[in-house]
Each structure stands twice: as structure tokens, then as C-alpha cells.
Enzyme design. Structure first.
Site, PDB file in Angstrom:
ATOM      1  N   GLY B 151       0.828  -1.185   0.000  1.00 48.76           N
ATOM      2  CA  GLY B 151       0.000   0.000   0.000  1.00 48.76           C
ATOM      3  C   GLY B 151       0.871   1.246   0.000  1.00 48.76           C
ATOM      4  N   CYS B 152       0.291   2.361  -0.437  1.00 44.77           N
ATOM      5  CA  CYS B 152       1.101   3.581  -0.528  1.00 44.77           C
ATOM      6  C   CYS B 152       1.531   4.065   0.844  1.00 44.77           C
ATOM      7  CB  CYS B 152       0.342   4.666  -1.299  1.00 44.77           C
ATOM      8  SG  CYS B 152      -1.266   5.091  -0.613  1.00 44.77           S
TER       9      CYS B 152
END
Lengths: 333, 333, 333, 333
Positions: B151-152
Site C-alpha cells: 500500500g502507498c
């Protein structure tokens, strides 16, 4: 009931964002009359030309201490830190009540002030100055003659954390602010191209609002607390959001403490959803959302204000209302 | 030296921001050939019409598992969480190496995944999936066949905190992100009028990136740590800044730990000044600024990435490079 | 085929937006080598510190005409209007080919230049200067020694209108531009708070790009035409959109004229839908959308460019490519 | 003087930007009482939850024609074009005065309406409807029972051009508008990522405000004029700037015509400098700057309004004031 008597108010330093908005609010206030607006750099220019969205057709003048105080009851001083103290002293000598928007009278301890700012030029006035956060010092503000208007970050931080202060073991305050907080000065940092599509921390570990936050949390009951505080510059003009992450010394009724503190406050709203800064733009409101986190046992408090309004100029009016004996919400609700 | 052999790469789900950028990066990569782009909702539309600033004149097609995998070496799957697992499984059955941009293979523990997301439809693949953060799992990624692209927020959080992980007593992560992180879906929250001149916390106490951050900090040596994590939506499109406030269990050589971790990393930069997200826009870089605070004894780490690049799509290419045996920086530097 | 020989290129005035981007593009060009970067105000500072998103780790120096020209083939001069001519002359004397980004050599008529700008300090060079719009002057640019890089607005205006020029009875050009076009200077007008949520016309009736537009439309065949041109400042950093409303003297095959003019141009795209400036951001492209309006019998042409790229710095590289004998698109596509 | 009698006002369709603002303005008006707010999609939701910056704690209800009109004097209808006519007719039957914010009663000619919109469902009301631009139709608006509130673009266009109308040979109107003009609908076009750092023309050659502009310019004296009109979407939320370029049939005293038209208008300001849209944000003002261009002999008129205020909702209040016999500026100055 009889209408209250009018008061005449000078705004000194009205060419900056804060002073100009203060002038607009004085001008629109039913019981205040704007007696004059002064500026060093924009003498001779009309306020509504400098700020076309403001509707005050008054010419900025160089401050003339005698002429501008004659028949005047109060002043709002919007000078830079360090430069305000002397003018405040001169206005006080001439009998005006003063709300000072600078930091010059916020820190009670002269040595702390001089450590973070400059040498103090009117230290004799420090004792009599009242910290202008009405939700904390309402009684002292009624009839006060010199009020130190709080910094924008401390305003939101103290409102967010004072109900927990006596219980705080640790707190991290991550602040997000718009560019107007940096003032009208045109610099690399306030250039549109530097700010748009960007977000940057600044003043890391050394922002001048730190000792002010610590002072007022201590006054609210915190012991030995040094708050972590970091502001960030965002691509928006007005608005300030503080995200506070607090560790408590022991369990407490968190929501009850906030209800008790703010149930009767006209300008503090407890809300169920995290607030956005647009919710309070152009108002004297502080919106607080409190979350007790079961995963980490921390308390999160999110506080949204308009840095130019509750963070500065409309809070100055709130203070003036108390100082001059008007209903506290007059002209700002 | 001989030129490396070409690989053919499918991008499934190329009508979203992440998939489209992945297709652009594959298309511009010297050793990758874009074999096809698929989409359920935009079948028949050209990618460069949907995203006029992208220059890939390829038509989006409905995924045909047989046709689109014939002679294809690898796939990047950009489906929503929950929807990806089955397609990933089907592509793996047909022999393709897969980088999955969704969360479906990020959490090693099936129960945790199902608690935060939905029932898992391909749990048999969990064991073989490698977490696609090259700075942490480079060896495992070389030759891996299924990679769970991080995930970012976890990308930036782990890069910011892994060097301290074994020493962390507590950590607060305050994240600021642009709107592209919310995807192309047009909603009240992504409407321009909702976002401009605003900043709002969201997912307070319940964001799905939390267990991913905790898992990877534990993998890096943290014990018993539950990180505080709160994202905020900002008026910018691309860019992500994480402000991390860490309390250490004991003194340590903080700057030395970061130097040791990242001195040779091509995509992690240690910088002297707090980074802005524009500094890394459109790059695979993570910029870190580390501050050891003498007032509070905390360590502050500020991490800036582009959420669509290092936070998603260019990191997928970095992973593909490792999986397929190319030099890690090819096509993204 | 043999690789072309390298050329060494100096960028003089690299601390502004245009010069800095020119330096970045030279640095990334396969056949150009950045020999030095100069600046009067930022001597000693590194370019990648001044512009953290640029990756050129070169120190800005005060221009030393002898040292900085030794072994150097060409220069891009990014000085303010009026200040460029003398430095250009000095560089030409030392044998360098020069692309001048200022207006100093754009207007062929000295008197017109002096009417709109200042006294010309190198008028003897005017005759030899070539107007650097490759789509109009490609033949002259091959081998040219002094090129006057066009203004950003004229670039878009001429590309939008040249195919119609001989037929124009009247034209209104309404231009919208981002703040980077105003340069790095920090002023009231470029302050974030002045620009955000705003749009303002400027230079009404007296913008210096007017005579340049008229000169080049005349060169393209217009007779007796004085174009109406008004720029507007928008809350965006890069990007420029020109909306042109043309009245024709007589009917003509409008779309055919555009096809004929641009079918083989690598950097001009005729598109079916009105372009947004983001479609061409960070590229050397000009996107044109042509609409023949049945209600009013006018021709509308919408032209989108990136003012810093095709409007300035990447067009300078396009010109350098032609001047130095490289393939025109090298390093900018 | 006796206080005027109160009027009760319903806002139908209060969940959109225009209806919600109308409700706020009614709520704050000293002589109007907000009797109810209705919505089809947001029934049961509170207005101040849907729009947290609005302070109207009223619940949106499904419209009940009988209940919501009992004891109610007037209604503002904020429905989409085509959907409004029937509800307007029903409210008129029940005796309410109506300001309709849609286009349904703006075009006097039914055929023209049906060509640009849909079949008209209440054509019998067309003759009695007054076009709600007080600066043009003040006399007719006093006591009117059905008012067609103008479109936002026509409001600014007519104010900008009516003083010249009888002399116009040709006019180009280039409009720039914020996203709120597109309404609350979440689409690709209103997504933050589509709008930020962008500017795009839309409705090229076919915007529905065209026939409305032509109709009203003809009513102001223009003969045979078909105006060129092109709107552009800008990255701002509220605000609209029209740049009008007019060719006159013969010389005239342009500035005199504007002075004559607007010297006594409370909401039209003639200003010396080109206005920005922020100058009038949140006001019922239209700021006009007129420039007679010596180079081209055209007249330029720049008109700035807030599309949601003077362009829609505060103009509706201005109209209501006239219809109900209150001083025209009440509640909006």
C-alpha cells in the site's frame, strides 16, 4: 434594554491579513466604530484597494500616536513580533485598551520570551497582560486593559487539549495550515508555484508557538509536559487543522471532560465526524472531534479553525467584546 | 554485454489511475513490451483518450484469460481489494508472474486479512507471495512469482521507520495524501468543491493500512507495537507525506541507522531539509528527513513519496525488474 | 549509423524557472553535455537545492565569459528582457551558438522593440537572428547561430492561427496561463493567497507579446491585422490555454488548412475534443482543437501548451537540435 | 417606520449548491422565514450535515405539495432544467410566488426552449414569467408572481453588454468558471484530479446559455446579433469571470453609457482595474471593468461575479425582495 454605548477602535498595522480583517470586523460591528487604520508601508493607500474583497473605504495612514488616540477607546495592534511592544506601551499610556495580535505579551516569563524571540522592550506590562483565550480566561478578560491575543496554533491546541491537560503523559500535535498564516510577505515559500500541489513540514523542532502551547497546557493542569508540535504548509489560503494524539496517565471520562468544558461555549463545537477546515472558514468557531482509540489507547483530538478568524482577528473581537463589556458574540456570529 | 531479452507484460485493470500509470511505465520500459490493457468498465475505449496526458494508444479490452496470457510473461493486476485474488490465481495458473497492486496478498495472516477486508478467495497463494518492498525484501523478490505490491501509506511508513523498528516504544504516523489515492471514483469526497481549500482526516482509527504497517514493522524487529496512523485528505492530486513521531525504548545512533539502511539504496534519499511532496513527484523516490528532537527526545521522520509512483505503479515496475532479472532501476529513473 | 558528436552547452541564468528547466533538459539530452550553469543572485548554490524536484547536482556560478565559453559549443541565455542582448553578443563573439529566451531578438524591427521594451544594446545582431518556432522557420533554424526563442503566448498563438493567417479579418485571443509564466519573483501577484480561488485579466491592452504576435501573423500572410490579445492569470502553476476566435475574410477549407500545416509535425497534435492544459504538461506538445462555428461563422481554435516546455525551455532544445544538426525531437519526446 | 411583515419561504431542491445557499440566505434574512427545505435524494438528512459550513439545522423532506405550501408565501425552486416546470406550476396553483432557478421559464419563445432543452411541461406560464435580472427588469419584478432567475453566465454577460447592446456589431464572450457551476454531481469532470492544475473549454458552440444571452441582448437593443460564447472550467470552486470583446457599429461614449446604466445600481460596481473573482466572492456584486482599446477599436468588458451568489442564489433573494415588497438589498449586502 438600552443600546450599549459605542466604542471607537483603532487598528494599527492594517495592511497585513490579520489587521485588515480586524478592521473589517470592527467596521461591521454594531457597537464599534473604526476610528482609523494605520500602516507603515502602505500609507495613503485605501484598504479596499489593497484588499478588493474587503469593503472598508478607509485610507491607511502613518500612525500618529496623539492624533490617532484622541477620543479612541481601544486599539488592535497587528505588528510583527518584537515591534509591537513599544507601540502597545505607548497606546496604553494614552489610556487605550489594547488587544495585541503579536506574541509580545503571550509568554508570562520574560526569559522564555527573550529566548524564543528578541529582547523585550516593555517587560513592565507583562504582568498585567491577560492571555486572550476566552474559553480559558473569560473572567480575567472582562475589563482587562491589555490582552495578548493567542497564536493561531496555540488557540486550536489549547482548545483541543485543555480538557485533558491534567491527565496528559505525552502529546503529539501535527498541524496543517494554509498560506495566509505566513502573512502577506511575498517570498519563495509563499509563491504559488512553491505551494500548489505540495505539502511541507516547517519549523521542525523550533516553532515559536511551542513555548506558548506548553505554558498554557501547564496553566490548564499539565505537569512536566513538553508537547511535540510540527506545523505543515498546505496549498490552501485560510484554515488550520490540528491533529492531536494524546497519551493519558490514567483512564478518564474523555468525552465527559469535553462536554463539561464546552457545553456552554458559543464558539466551540463538538462534532461526531472529523472536521474539515472549510466547515469553519470565515467563522469564529473551533470544531473539535474526539476519538478514543481502542487499538492504541490514545485519545485523538482534531481541531479545525480559521487561522485568520478564531486563530487571530475574530478572536480579537471576541476579546474586545469582553474588555468593553459587550455581549461576547457581538459582531462575530 | 548482450541486451536482456524482452518480456511481455499485461496490465489488467488499466482504467484506474494506478493501472493506467503502470501501462505507461511498461510501455516506456526498454525491456518490457505492453501486451495488452484490460478494463471492465471502459472496454473499447483508448487509454490515451481516457487519460489524455498518457501517450499509450492502446484499446482497453475485456479480460480474456486465455487470449491475454498467450505468450505473455507477466501481469500487473490493478483490481480493487477482494476482486483481485481470483484473477491473480488464474494468471498464476497460466504461468504468468504477477505483481498484484491490491491488498489481497499483503497480509500474511489470512484471519487478519478477512477481519479488515473480505473472505479470501485464493488463500492457497498467501504463503508464496512476497511483500513487494525491495528495500526490505530484495533477495526474495529476485525470481519471485507473485508479489504483493505494498500500500502507498505502508511503503512510506516502513521506509521511514524500519531502521528504528527494534527500538520503537511508540509511534504516531500522521499522513497527508492527495486525492488520486482515493482512486478515479467520482464521489462527494473526490468532488473538486469538497476538496479545494480543505483538509480533513479520514479513516480515523480504522484505516486498512494499519495492520499492514504493524505487520511489516514487526517483521523489521518491532515488538508489541501498535502504530497510531491517521491519514488526511489534502487539496493536491499526487503526493503523500508521512510525519512520523517515534518514541525509542533506549538511546541509539539514529542517523547512523538510517545511513546504514539506505546508503546504497537507489530510490531512498536522506535529506537535510524537510521534504515537500513536489520534490519527488513523478519519481520512484522516497525522501526521508530525520530529526532527533532534544526537547522531547522523540525521533521525527518525514517521508515524501508520490503515491502513484513509489506508492504504487513505479514500485510495481521496480518489483517486476527484480522478478524478471533486469537491473532494478530500469525504466523508472 | 555513427552516434552524433556531443556538444557542450552552457545555461546562463539558470536560477529562474526557464533556465533551470533548460539545464535539466540539456543534462538529460543524449548528445548534449551541460558545461555550466550561471546565476547572478544564487552564486554558490546547487541547482538541485534551489529546485529539489530537479536532479542536476551542479553549482550555480557567476558568469565568467572566458572560462564558461572555453570548449563550449552553445548557450541558452535565460536573462530578463533588456539584460540579455549584451551577454548574447559577448557569447556570439566567442563563437557560441546561442538560443536567447528573452524578447531581445524576437522583434525584427528595432523601433518596435524599443517602443515596447527598452533601448536595444546589440541591434547589429537583429538581422541575423532567427525566430525560433520550428514549425514556421525550420529551414532557417538548421545551422542558425542566434535564435530568438518565442514568447510562450506567441508560440501558442502562431501555431493556432498561422494556417488561417492569410484569411483573417479579425481575431480575438483570450489566453489563460499559470503562475510560472510570471517567473520566480515573489510579489503580491504571485503570492499563493492572491492566486488561489481567483482568476484575473492582466496587461489589458498593453501586453508585450502583442507586437510579436502581430509580426508573426503578418509573416504568415495576415494583412493589416491587429490581434486582440488578453492574458488571464489562473490558479495553476504550469500550463497555458489560448482560446482564439477568428473571423475569416472568405470561406475556406479550415480543417484542411490545419491538416496541411501540421500533418507531419512531431509536436503539434490536432485533436477532436477541446484540450486541457494537463494533457500536455511536461511535454513539448501543442494540442490544437479547431471548431468551425455554424451559428457565428467564426473559427474557434483552442491551443494548449506547457508554458515552460513548448512555451520556453523544451522549445529551446528543439531549436538547439536544429542548430546543432541533431534529430529535432532528441531529448524532448 | 413599521417593520415589514414577515414572509414564509419554502426552498424546494435544497440539497444542491444553489438550493442550499438559497436556504441559508432565506434563513439569515430579517424578513423571511424558512418554512421548509425539500430534496428527493437526501430526505431525512440535515442540511448542516450535508453542508457543514452552512448553519441551517433543518431536515430535508420529500416535497409534499399540500403540507409544504400551507401558510407559505413564496418558494425558491432549485430543480434541474426540465424537472422544474411542473413543480413551479403546482406551487403557483397553490398561490405561492415562485423564483425558479432553472432555465424552464427564461426563454420567452417555447420553440427555442424546446430546441435547446426538452418539451415544456408548463408552457402556459411562459407569458407571465419575468426574467429575474433586476438591473434590467426592476419594474416588472416588483409584484411579479413567477420569476425566472437568470443563468449565471447570462447574468454576467447581460450586465457586461447591455449598455452597449444597441451598438454591437459583434461580440466574443470568453467565460471562466469554477466547478460549483457544474453542480454537486460527482463525475469525471468534477473530480479533483481532473480539475486541479487544468483549464478546459467546454460546451464549445453548443452551451445552453447562448440563446438566453442572445434573447436578452436583443431585448436590450441589439439587432441581428449572435454572440460568440465559450465557457472554460477552472480549478476554483466559486467565481465566474467573463471577458467580453465587443466590436461597435459606430463610435459612442462607452464609459458614459456604463455610468448611466449603473451609477445607481447597488450591486454593480464599475472599477478601474480588471477584477478578480475573489473580489466579489460571497457577495451579490457584479464588478465591471471597461476598456476601450485604441489598437483594435474594440471595447473590452470584464465582469466578475460569484456564480452561486449574484449568478444564482443571492440574485434569487434580490428578486424575492422585489416580488414581496422589501427593500431590494435586504439580507444580501
Amino acid at each position: 434594554m438600552a443600546e450599549p454605548a459605542l466604542s471607537r477602535v483603532l487598528v494599527a498595522g492594517a495592511s497585513g491579513y490579520a489587521g485588515a480583517l480586524a478592521a473589517v470586523l470592527v467596521d461591521g460591528h454594531p457597537y464599534l466604530e473604526l476610528s482609523g487604520v494605520t500602516s507603515r508601508s502602505y500609507t495613503g493607500q485605501r484598504l479596499d484597494e489593497l484588499f478588493p474583497h474587503h469593503r472598508v473605504p478607509m485610507v491607511l495612514e502613518e500612525l500618529d500616536l496623539d492624533r490617532h488616540t484622541e477620543g479612541v477607546d481601544a486599539a488592535i495592534v497587528a505588528y510583527p513580533h518584537g515591534a509591537a511592544a513599544q507601540t502597545v506601551a505607548a497606546l496604553r499610556e494614552r489610556g487605550l485598551k489594547v488587544v495585541d495580535l503579536s506574541a509580545d505579551f503571550r509568554l508570562r516569563d520574560r526569559a522564555t520570551y527573550e529566548e524564543w524571540y528578541v529582547d523585550h522592550t516593555a517587560p513592565e506590562l507583562l504582568d498585567g497582560a491577560v492571555y486572550g483565550l476566552p474559553e480559558r480566561y473569560r473572567a480575567e478578560l472582562r475589563g482587562a486593559e491589555l490582552v495578548a491575543n493567542p497564536g493561531c496554533f496555540p488557540t486550536a491546541a489549547i482548545l483541543a487539549l485543555a480538557p485533558l491537560a491534567g491527565h496528559l503523559a505525552d502529546v503529539v500535535i501535527d498541524a496543517k495550515t494554509g498560506v495566509s498564516g505566513a502573512g502577506r510577505g511575498a517570498t519563495d515559500k509563499t509563491h504559488f508555484v512553491s505551494v500548489t500541489e505540495n505539502v511541507t513540514p516547517y519549523g521542525v523542532g523550533r516553532h515559536r508557538h511551542m513555548p506558548e502551547i506548553d505554558q498554557e497546557l501547564a496553566a490548564a493542569g499539565a505537569t512536566g509536559l513538553v508537547a511535540t508540535f510540527t506545523p505543515h504548509l498546505l496549498p490552501l489560503d485560510q484554515g488550520e487543522l490540528l491533529s492531536c494524539y494524546a497519551t493519558l496517565r490514567e483512564p478518564m471520562d474523555v468525552h465527559g471532560a469535553f462536554e463539561a468544558a464546552y457545553a456552554h461555549e458559543p464558539f466551540v463545537e463538538l462534532v461526531d465526524r472529523p472536521p474539515g477546515v472549510r466547515d469553519v472558514r470565515g467563522t469564529n468557531l473551533c470544531r473539535l472531534h474526539v476519538h478514543v482509540d481502542p487499538r492504541t489507547h490514545k485519545v485523538f483530538v482534531f481541531a479545525a479553525i480559521d487561522n485568520l478568524w478564531k486563530g487571530t482577528s475574530s478572536q480579537a473581537i471576541q476579546n474586545l467584546n469582553l474588555m468593553l463589556g459587550y455581549e461576547e458574540t457581538t459582531g462575530i456570529s
